[in-house]
Design a protein around this motif. Structure first.
Motif, mmCIF file in Angstrom:
data_model
loop_
_atom_site.group_PDB
_atom_site.id
_atom_site.type_symbol
_atom_site.label_atom_id
_atom_site.label_comp_id
_atom_site.label_asym_id
_atom_site.label_seq_id
_atom_site.Cartn_x
_atom_site.Cartn_y
_atom_site.Cartn_z
ATOM 1 N N ARG A 108 -6.930 -11.361 13.118
ATOM 2 C CA ARG A 108 -5.599 -11.937 12.866
ATOM 3 C C ARG A 108 -4.521 -10.946 13.296
ATOM 4 N NH1 ARG A 108 -3.318 -9.589 8.588
ATOM 5 N NH2 ARG A 108 -4.654 -8.441 7.169
ATOM 6 N N LYS A 109 -3.352 -11.495 13.611
ATOM 7 C CA LYS A 109 -2.224 -10.653 14.024
ATOM 8 C C LYS A 109 -1.636 -9.962 12.802
ATOM 9 C CE LYS A 109 -0.759 -13.048 18.150
ATOM 10 N NZ LYS A 109 0.371 -13.599 18.888
ATOM 11 N N PRO A 110 -1.135 -8.744 12.995
ATOM 12 C CA PRO A 110 -0.518 -8.045 11.854
ATOM 13 C C PRO A 110 0.802 -8.703 11.456
ATOM 14 C CG PRO A 110 -0.361 -6.715 13.848
ATOM 15 C CD PRO A 110 -1.188 -7.908 14.181
ATOM 16 N N GLY A 111 1.066 -8.686 10.153
ATOM 17 C CA GLY A 111 2.323 -9.238 9.641
ATOM 18 C C GLY A 111 3.474 -8.256 9.869
ATOM 19 N N LYS A 112 4.630 -8.643 9.361
ATOM 20 C CA LYS A 112 5.830 -7.829 9.558
ATOM 21 C C LYS A 112 5.688 -6.444 8.915
ATOM 22 C CE LYS A 112 10.770 -8.621 9.601
ATOM 23 N NZ LYS A 112 11.851 -9.528 9.224
ATOM 24 N N LYS A 113 5.206 -6.415 7.688
ATOM 25 C CA LYS A 113 5.046 -5.147 6.974
ATOM 26 C C LYS A 113 4.006 -4.268 7.668
ATOM 27 C CE LYS A 113 3.933 -3.195 2.480
ATOM 28 N NZ LYS A 113 3.458 -3.464 1.121
ATOM 29 N N GLN A 114 2.907 -4.880 8.090
ATOM 30 C CA GLN A 114 1.853 -4.118 8.743
ATOM 31 C C GLN A 114 2.307 -3.627 10.122
ATOM 32 O OE1 GLN A 114 -1.878 -6.201 8.987
ATOM 33 N NE2 GLN A 114 -3.010 -4.314 8.567
ATOM 34 N N SER A 115 3.122 -4.411 10.814
ATOM 35 C CA SER A 115 3.663 -3.986 12.112
ATOM 36 C C SER A 115 4.558 -2.760 11.947
ATOM 37 C CB SER A 115 4.459 -5.114 12.760
ATOM 38 O OG SER A 115 3.613 -6.181 13.114
ATOM 39 N N LYS A 116 5.331 -2.748 10.879
ATOM 40 C CA LYS A 116 6.195 -1.591 10.593
ATOM 41 C C LYS A 116 5.342 -0.349 10.332
ATOM 42 C CE LYS A 116 9.938 -0.073 7.598
ATOM 43 N NZ LYS A 116 10.783 -0.382 6.453
ATOM 44 N N GLU A 117 4.272 -0.511 9.573
ATOM 45 C CA GLU A 117 3.357 0.602 9.302
ATOM 46 C C GLU A 117 2.688 1.101 10.584
ATOM 47 O OE1 GLU A 117 0.715 -0.944 6.354
ATOM 48 O OE2 GLU A 117 2.207 -0.793 4.746
ATOM 49 N N LEU A 118 2.330 0.163 11.478
ATOM 50 C CA LEU A 118 1.728 0.551 12.756
ATOM 51 C C LEU A 118 2.716 1.342 13.611
ATOM 52 C CD1 LEU A 118 -0.254 -2.686 13.718
ATOM 53 C CD2 LEU A 118 -1.184 -0.494 12.941
ATOM 54 N N LYS A 119 3.981 0.945 13.564
ATOM 55 C CA LYS A 119 5.009 1.674 14.321
ATOM 56 C C LYS A 119 5.155 3.092 13.785
ATOM 57 C CE LYS A 119 9.775 1.507 15.848
ATOM 58 N NZ LYS A 119 11.047 0.784 15.840
ATOM 59 N N GLU A 120 5.188 3.238 12.463
ATOM 60 C CA GLU A 120 5.275 4.569 11.857
ATOM 61 C C GLU A 120 4.064 5.419 12.230
ATOM 62 O OE1 GLU A 120 5.798 3.892 7.674
ATOM 63 O OE2 GLU A 120 7.832 3.117 7.937
ATOM 64 N N GLU A 121 2.901 4.803 12.244
ATOM 65 C CA GLU A 121 1.669 5.495 12.633
ATOM 66 C C GLU A 121 1.735 5.941 14.095
ATOM 67 O OE1 GLU A 121 -3.002 4.280 13.198
ATOM 68 O OE2 GLU A 121 -1.879 3.334 11.562
ATOM 69 N N ALA A 122 2.279 5.092 14.955
ATOM 70 C CA ALA A 122 2.417 5.422 16.374
ATOM 71 C C ALA A 122 3.372 6.590 16.564
ATOM 72 C CB ALA A 122 2.903 4.202 17.149
ATOM 73 N N VAL A 123 4.482 6.576 15.849
ATOM 74 C CA VAL A 123 5.456 7.673 15.948
ATOM 75 C C VAL A 123 4.819 8.980 15.497
ATOM 76 C CG1 VAL A 123 7.603 8.579 14.976
ATOM 77 C CG2 VAL A 123 7.513 6.236 15.788
ATOM 78 N N LEU A 124 4.101 8.954 14.372
ATOM 79 C CA LEU A 124 3.433 10.164 13.872
ATOM 80 C C LEU A 124 2.402 10.688 14.866
ATOM 81 C CD1 LEU A 124 2.959 9.698 10.058
ATOM 82 C CD2 LEU A 124 3.734 11.748 11.201
ATOM 83 N N ALA A 125 1.703 9.786 15.547
ATOM 84 C CA ALA A 125 0.695 10.204 16.521
ATOM 85 C C ALA A 125 1.330 10.786 17.775
ATOM 86 C CB ALA A 125 -0.190 9.020 16.887
#
Length: 144
Positions: A108-125
């Motif tokens: 399933r596609k990530p929701g809005k909250k999960q997309s925000k968390e993925l963006k934060e994870e990408a920035v940290l990486a």
């Protein structure tokens, strides 16, 4: 020395003239010495000696040079601001990669909250690989 000049009048909390000595100022600035950005730190701000340009570039201040210098009754200081530069297109591409991986594993596609968390994870990486940009602000304080 100055390209742009912004003038402020400093006064005490009740409107009385502001009084300080150089040693008190030096002690206060010493609590906020400049240290370069860490691997996951997006920004660093701090004070460096006003006459030592290499201290800002390397962050290798030995603590010997004064952070505030008095020249003819005028006080000179330098504030350094360092930021990690991450292009938004790179962050967006990495976020989309993470979202695709998540979609493949969960179905399933990530929701809005999960997309925000993925963006934060990408920035940290991506932060450890980011370039840094430095700027400095020269401060001149007329004590009279």
């Amino acid at each position: 020395m100055f390209k742009n000049l912004v003038v402020y009048r400093v006064s005490g909390p009740d409107g009385t003239p502001w009084h300080a000595d150089l040693s008190t100022l030096e002690e206060g600035l010493g609590k906020a010495r400049f240290l370069p950005c860490g691997t996951t730190q997006p920004m660093a701000i701090g004070w460096v000696p006003p006459r030592d340009p290499s201290a800002a570039e390397t962050g290798a201040d030995t603590g010997m040079a004064p952070l505030a210098e008095s020249v003819g009754g005028q006080w000179l200081m330098r504030l350094v601001i360092e930021q990690k530069v991450l292009p938004s297109a790179v962050v967006k591409r990495r976020t989309q990669e993470l979202a695709r991986q998540l979609e493949q594993t969960t179905g399933r596609k990530p929701g809005k909250k999960q997309s925000k968390e993925l963006k934060e994870e990408a920035v940290l990486a991506l932060l450890p690989q980011a370039f840094t940009k430095q700027a400095s602000v020269n401060v001149w304080l007329d004590t009279r």
